[in-house]
Design a protein around this motif. Structure first.
Motif, PDB file in Angstrom:
ATOM      1  N   ARG A 112      76.376  19.727  57.884  1.00 10.73           N
ATOM      2  CA  ARG A 112      76.407  18.772  56.780  1.00 10.73           C
ATOM      3  C   ARG A 112      75.431  17.635  57.022  1.00 10.73           C
ATOM      4  O   ARG A 112      75.583  16.558  56.490  1.00 10.73           O
ATOM      5  CB  ARG A 112      77.819  18.239  56.597  1.00 10.73           C
ATOM      6  CG  ARG A 112      78.760  19.316  56.135  1.00 10.73           C
ATOM      7  CD  ARG A 112      80.086  18.739  55.794  1.00 10.73           C
ATOM      8  NE  ARG A 112      80.941  19.791  55.297  1.00 10.73           N
ATOM      9  CZ  ARG A 112      82.244  19.740  55.337  1.00 10.73           C
ATOM     10  NH1 ARG A 112      82.853  18.698  55.827  1.00 10.73           N
ATOM     11  NH2 ARG A 112      82.950  20.732  54.872  1.00 10.73           N
ATOM     12  N   LYS A 113      74.458  17.860  57.853  1.00 10.02           N
ATOM     13  CA  LYS A 113      73.414  16.890  58.159  1.00 10.02           C
ATOM     14  C   LYS A 113      73.987  15.607  58.751  1.00 10.02           C
ATOM     15  O   LYS A 113      73.573  14.514  58.429  1.00 10.02           O
ATOM     16  CB  LYS A 113      72.560  16.575  56.921  1.00 10.02           C
ATOM     17  CG  LYS A 113      72.164  17.762  56.056  1.00 10.02           C
ATOM     18  CD  LYS A 113      71.386  18.821  56.814  1.00 10.02           C
ATOM     19  CE  LYS A 113      70.890  19.903  55.902  1.00 10.02           C
ATOM     20  NZ  LYS A 113      71.743  21.049  55.761  1.00 10.02           N
ATOM     21  N   SER A 118      64.991  20.754  54.993  1.00 11.20           N
ATOM     22  CA  SER A 118      65.972  20.129  54.112  1.00 11.20           C
ATOM     23  C   SER A 118      65.718  18.634  54.008  1.00 11.20           C
ATOM     24  O   SER A 118      65.679  17.933  55.013  1.00 11.20           O
ATOM     25  CB  SER A 118      67.384  20.389  54.640  1.00 11.20           C
ATOM     26  OG  SER A 118      68.320  19.678  53.881  1.00 11.20           O
ATOM     27  N   ASP A 154      67.784  16.614  52.991  1.00 14.77           N
ATOM     28  CA  ASP A 154      69.041  15.941  53.315  1.00 14.77           C
ATOM     29  C   ASP A 154      69.003  15.272  54.688  1.00 14.77           C
ATOM     30  O   ASP A 154      69.716  14.306  54.922  1.00 14.77           O
ATOM     31  CB  ASP A 154      70.216  16.924  53.286  1.00 14.77           C
ATOM     32  CG  ASP A 154      70.584  17.345  51.885  1.00 14.77           C
ATOM     33  OD1 ASP A 154      70.128  16.694  50.920  1.00 14.77           O
ATOM     34  OD2 ASP A 154      71.322  18.331  51.746  1.00 14.77           O
ATOM     35  N   TRP A 155      68.172  15.775  55.615  1.00 18.58           N
ATOM     36  CA  TRP A 155      68.096  15.131  56.928  1.00 18.58           C
ATOM     37  C   TRP A 155      67.593  13.704  56.800  1.00 18.58           C
ATOM     38  O   TRP A 155      67.974  12.833  57.571  1.00 18.58           O
ATOM     39  CB  TRP A 155      67.220  15.931  57.884  1.00 18.58           C
ATOM     40  CG  TRP A 155      67.933  17.120  58.413  1.00 18.58           C
ATOM     41  CD1 TRP A 155      67.678  18.431  58.094  1.00 18.58           C
ATOM     42  CD2 TRP A 155      69.045  17.146  59.316  1.00 18.58           C
ATOM     43  NE1 TRP A 155      68.569  19.248  58.747  1.00 18.58           N
ATOM     44  CE2 TRP A 155      69.416  18.488  59.500  1.00 18.58           C
ATOM     45  CE3 TRP A 155      69.767  16.162  59.978  1.00 18.58           C
ATOM     46  CZ2 TRP A 155      70.471  18.871  60.334  1.00 18.58           C
ATOM     47  CZ3 TRP A 155      70.816  16.540  60.804  1.00 18.58           C
ATOM     48  CH2 TRP A 155      71.146  17.878  60.972  1.00 18.58           C
ATOM     49  N   CYS A 214      68.280  11.842  54.311  1.00 17.31           N
ATOM     50  CA  CYS A 214      69.249  11.125  53.481  1.00 17.31           C
ATOM     51  C   CYS A 214      70.634  11.098  54.097  1.00 17.31           C
ATOM     52  O   CYS A 214      71.608  10.930  53.392  1.00 17.31           O
ATOM     53  CB  CYS A 214      69.308  11.776  52.107  1.00 17.31           C
ATOM     54  SG  CYS A 214      67.715  11.787  51.294  1.00 17.31           S
ATOM     55  N   ALA A 215      70.718  11.269  55.377  1.00 17.10           N
ATOM     56  CA  ALA A 215      72.027  11.304  56.039  1.00 17.10           C
ATOM     57  C   ALA A 215      72.391   9.953  56.639  1.00 17.10           C
ATOM     58  O   ALA A 215      73.156   9.870  57.574  1.00 17.10           O
ATOM     59  CB  ALA A 215      72.029  12.381  57.117  1.00 17.10           C
ATOM     60  N   CYS A 249      65.891   6.642  52.635  1.00 19.41           N
ATOM     61  CA  CYS A 249      66.982   7.358  51.979  1.00 19.41           C
ATOM     62  C   CYS A 249      67.408   6.779  50.645  1.00 19.41           C
ATOM     63  O   CYS A 249      68.289   7.326  50.003  1.00 19.41           O
ATOM     64  CB  CYS A 249      68.205   7.407  52.891  1.00 19.41           C
ATOM     65  SG  CYS A 249      67.859   8.332  54.378  1.00 19.41           S
ATOM     66  N   CYS A 299      66.714   9.418  48.270  1.00 17.76           N
ATOM     67  CA  CYS A 299      66.756  10.760  48.868  1.00 17.76           C
ATOM     68  C   CYS A 299      65.374  11.388  48.918  1.00 17.76           C
ATOM     69  O   CYS A 299      65.081  12.383  48.280  1.00 17.76           O
ATOM     70  CB  CYS A 299      67.747  11.669  48.158  1.00 17.76           C
ATOM     71  SG  CYS A 299      68.146  13.120  49.161  1.00 17.76           S
ATOM     72  N   ASP A 314      63.845  20.589  48.615  1.00 21.23           N
ATOM     73  CA  ASP A 314      63.688  21.178  49.935  1.00 21.23           C
ATOM     74  C   ASP A 314      62.455  22.072  49.955  1.00 21.23           C
ATOM     75  O   ASP A 314      62.108  22.705  48.956  1.00 21.23           O
ATOM     76  CB  ASP A 314      64.915  22.015  50.311  1.00 21.23           C
ATOM     77  CG  ASP A 314      66.151  21.167  50.539  1.00 21.23           C
ATOM     78  OD1 ASP A 314      66.023  19.949  50.746  1.00 21.23           O
ATOM     79  OD2 ASP A 314      67.252  21.736  50.507  1.00 21.23           O
TER      80      ASP A 314
END
Length: 170
Positions: free
Chosen positions: A3-4, A132, A134-135, A137-138, A144, A147, A153
């Motif tokens: 889930r990053k 990804s 998301d890395w 935005c974690a 972030c 995002c 991606d």
């Protein structure tokens, strides 16, 4: 880390496994089976100093930080989805043995704007490279707010048998 969650994972790597080797008075050269809240070994009547879970950091680093994971048994099909942000690393180089030969992956940050990934996969295999967003935005990166600018991606199919390199703008 699926889930990053780089923050909690990095904390465990830095504090849990690191504690096993940095405290000279309790360093036995083996993994601890139990760890107390104070990061000290939980010695007791049933404590083992060779419990296999202590090697968990090894496969976690390969599967998530380097990003090499099997999609199909034996790595005939695989995915490379590296955790390129959140761990304070500038580069990673990892190799996984497979029945088809070694699957090697390296990645290197190029400033704050790009990551270069090199994949050397054995012939007879195929996979996917996924960078990804998301890395970023974690909650571990200053970019972030939106995002990574709303970028999608980066996903590319890769056929084994030759070394390939990708430069991905972040």
């Amino acid at each position: 880390m699926q889930r990053k969650q780089a923050g909690p994972a990095r904390f465990l790597l830095d504090n849990l496994w690191g504690a096993m080797i940095t405290n000279e008075s309790t360093n036995s050269g083996a993994s601890w089976e139990y760890v107390g809240q104070d990061s000290q070994p939980g010695y007791g009547q049933y404590t083992s100093l060779s419990h296999p879970w202590g090697g968990g950091a090894t496969y976690a680093l390969t599967q998530y930080v380097a990003g090499i994971r099997p999609v199909e048994f034996g790595y005939r099909e695989w995915i490379v989805e590296p955790a390129y942000a959140g761990f304070g690393l500038e580069w990673v180089d990892a190799t996984v043995p497979t029945p088809y030969g070694e699957l090697g992956v390296s990645w290197r940050l190029k400033g704050e704007d790009a990551v270069v990934v090199e994949i050397d996969a054995p012939a007879g295999t195929r996979g996917v490279l996924k960078i990804s967003r998301d890395w970023l935005c974690a909650g571990v990166d200053s970019r972030c707010d939106d995002c990574a600018g709303g970028k999608e991606d980066y996903v590319r199919k890769v056929k084994g048998g030759k070394k390939v390199q990708f430069r991905v703008e972040l």
